[in-house]
Design a protein around this motif. Structure first.
Motif, short mmCIF file in Angstrom:
data_model
loop_
_atom_site.label_atom_id
_atom_site.label_comp_id
_atom_site.label_asym_id
_atom_site.label_seq_id
_atom_site.Cartn_x
_atom_site.Cartn_y
_atom_site.Cartn_z
N ASP A 189 17.29 -66.58 -42.73
CA ASP A 189 16.92 -65.19 -42.42
C ASP A 189 17.79 -64.65 -41.30
OD1 ASP A 189 15.61 -62.79 -42.22
OD2 ASP A 189 13.74 -63.60 -41.46
N ASN A 190 18.94 -64.02 -41.46
CA ASN A 190 19.43 -63.77 -42.79
C ASN A 190 20.94 -63.97 -42.83
OD1 ASN A 190 19.44 -62.92 -45.49
ND2 ASN A 190 19.78 -60.80 -44.90
N ASP A 193 17.96 -60.95 -48.80
CA ASP A 193 17.27 -61.32 -47.57
C ASP A 193 16.61 -62.67 -47.80
OD1 ASP A 193 16.11 -61.39 -45.12
OD2 ASP A 193 15.02 -59.50 -45.29
N HIS A 226 20.73 -57.74 -44.00
CA HIS A 226 20.66 -57.54 -42.56
C HIS A 226 21.23 -58.75 -41.83
CE1 HIS A 226 17.24 -60.14 -41.15
NE2 HIS A 226 16.77 -60.00 -42.37
N GLU A 269 16.81 -54.88 -38.72
CA GLU A 269 15.85 -55.02 -39.84
C GLU A 269 14.55 -55.60 -39.35
OE1 GLU A 269 13.77 -57.06 -43.21
OE2 GLU A 269 14.47 -57.88 -41.32
N GLU A 270 14.68 -56.61 -38.47
CA GLU A 270 13.49 -57.31 -37.98
C GLU A 270 12.59 -56.39 -37.15
OE1 GLU A 270 12.82 -60.09 -39.19
OE2 GLU A 270 14.59 -61.37 -39.44
ZN LIG Z 1 15.13 -61.08 -43.10
#
Ligand SMILES: [Zn+2]
Length: 403
Positions: free
Chosen positions: A137-138, A199, A110, A171-172
């Motif tokens: 991240d990330n 990730d 992501h 994604e978060e």
């Molecule tokens: Zn992540």
């Protein structure tokens, strides 16, 4: 050994030959340096800076000569629903390397992060207005996808698989980009042999093990991974589960074997201090070399990988005197645990819990993650009644659960 075999052996083992196809830490540094710069303001989903990151990724795929596999060039636009009313305009970035093979490997990471702290997920006590650069991240995972794409395009070999390289958005906010792709694929998912997800692979420490998740999703992993890691002289620990708090989960639920690479949580996790100067570029290069080694090993496996369903996270290592009868959404990032469904005639049903509920607290235990829930369950006795604080839509309820 024939002469040409000896020559080949010399060539393969010579550092010059190795360098030519090798993963380059300088490229990793360049990608992370850009994606995690203040200019990109933490790549919050739906922001113009996130769009800029997507363009950077798409341009790099284009430079490599990869085929666009989005719905509009390299981009696949989708609506990232943040609640029942609001949605953000988000996009995955998708590219394809056609090797004319029967099966395809998906390599993903992501690229979104927490932006400048207005989105939920920050662990800073006053996050608003602070750029969460998200180097580990990330940006680290995206750099991994980009550098592996370059490697597989430029290594002069034709692998026995095609490759789909994909950088996910949102994604978060709950694995939204990968869920969207898995439900709206731009290639035939039945041809996908396995999925690799990166990730947070930027904080490798010499002597410390990296985590490889998804180990239990195919019996082949146990055969091909140990020799590769041995050769890399890299310690690793395994997590059997195919479901976790990252994008591989979206492919695992489609019955595709997955692997998840992760160098571990740290004090800067989901804070504004997750910066490029703390990344170990050489270490990440070593991890990517191992990944390339795993890909090469699976290329020699004649059959399609066998898919296995895995146990729930931690279910093996914990024992409970009580259970609630909850089916959980393991991709939900919290806070709270998200109920997907409730088993018949179990304490959760008797207490009035329903699918879609968020359980925020059990007795005195705040549930930020599924692990908090597991930990809390371990503390209760049969017959005990405890309070559950539940969010149902905009309503907050307090229910009584009797085990
Ligand atoms: Zn992540």
């Amino acid at each position: 050994m024939k002469l040409h075999n000896i020559l080949l052996a010399v060539l393969i083992s010579s550092p010059l030959f190795a360098q030519k196809s090798n993963i380059n830490p300088k490229n990793i540094e360049k990608h992370i340096g850009f994606l995690a710069s203040d200019e990109l303001k933490g790549r919050g989903t739906g922001t113009k800076e996130e769009q800029k990151s997507a363009e950077y990724i798409a341009n790099y795929f284009k430079e490599l000569g990869l085929q666009p596999k989005g719905t509009n060039g390299f981009e696949q636009a989708f609506k990232a629903n943040i609640d029942t009313v609001h949605a953000l305009d988000a996009r995955n970035v998708v590219a394809y390397l056609d090797n004319g093979a029967e099966r395809t490997v998906v390599i993903g990471a992501h690229y979104d992060h927490l932006g400048d702290g207005y989105q939920r997920g920050s662990l800073d006590t006053a996050p608003k207005g602070k750029i969460h650069n998200g180097a580990d991240d990330n940006a680290s995972g995206v750099a991994g996808v980009l550098e592996l794409a370059r490697h597989f395009v430029q290594n002069g070999a034709k692998e026995a698989h095609n490759f789909l390289f994909i950088c996910f958005s949102a994604e978060e906010l709950g694995l939204l980009g990968s869920k969207y792709y898995a439900n709206n694929p731009t290639i035939d998912l039945s041809k996908v042999n396995y999925m690799l997800n990166f990730d947070m692979i930027g904080r490798f420490e010499a002597g410390k093990a990296i985590t490889i998740g998804g180990w239990g999703t195919s019996p082949t992993w146990g055969q091909v991974i140990p020799p590769v890691m041995d050769k890399q002289k890299m310690a690793f620990k395994i997590d059997s589960s195919g479901a976790g708090a990252s994008d591989h989960t979206s492919f695992y639920v489609k019955k595709i074997p997955v692997l998840f690479f992760f160098t571990g949580v740290h004090a800067d996790y989901h804070r504004p201090s997750d910066d490029t100067n703390l990344i170990n570029f050489e270490g990440e290069a070593k991890i990517l070399e191992a990944v390339a080694g795993i890909v090469e090993s699976v290329d020699k496996v004649p059959n399609r990988l066998e898919y296995r369903e895995t146990a729930m996270p931690m279910a093996r290592s914990m024992s409970f005197k009580v259970t609630m009868g909850l089916l959980l959404d393991y991709s939900f990032n919290g806070p709270g645990i998200k109920v997907d469904g409730v088993s018949k005639n179990r304490p959760a049903e008797a207490a009035g819990l329903k699918g879609g509920d968020l359980v925020l607290r059990l007795d005195k235990f705040m549930l930020n993650t599924i692990y908090d829930y597991m930990g809390a369950l371990g503390k209760f006795e049969k017959g005990q009644t405890v309070e559950a604080e539940v969010q149902r839509g905009s309503e907050k309820l307090t229910l009584k659960v009797t085990f």
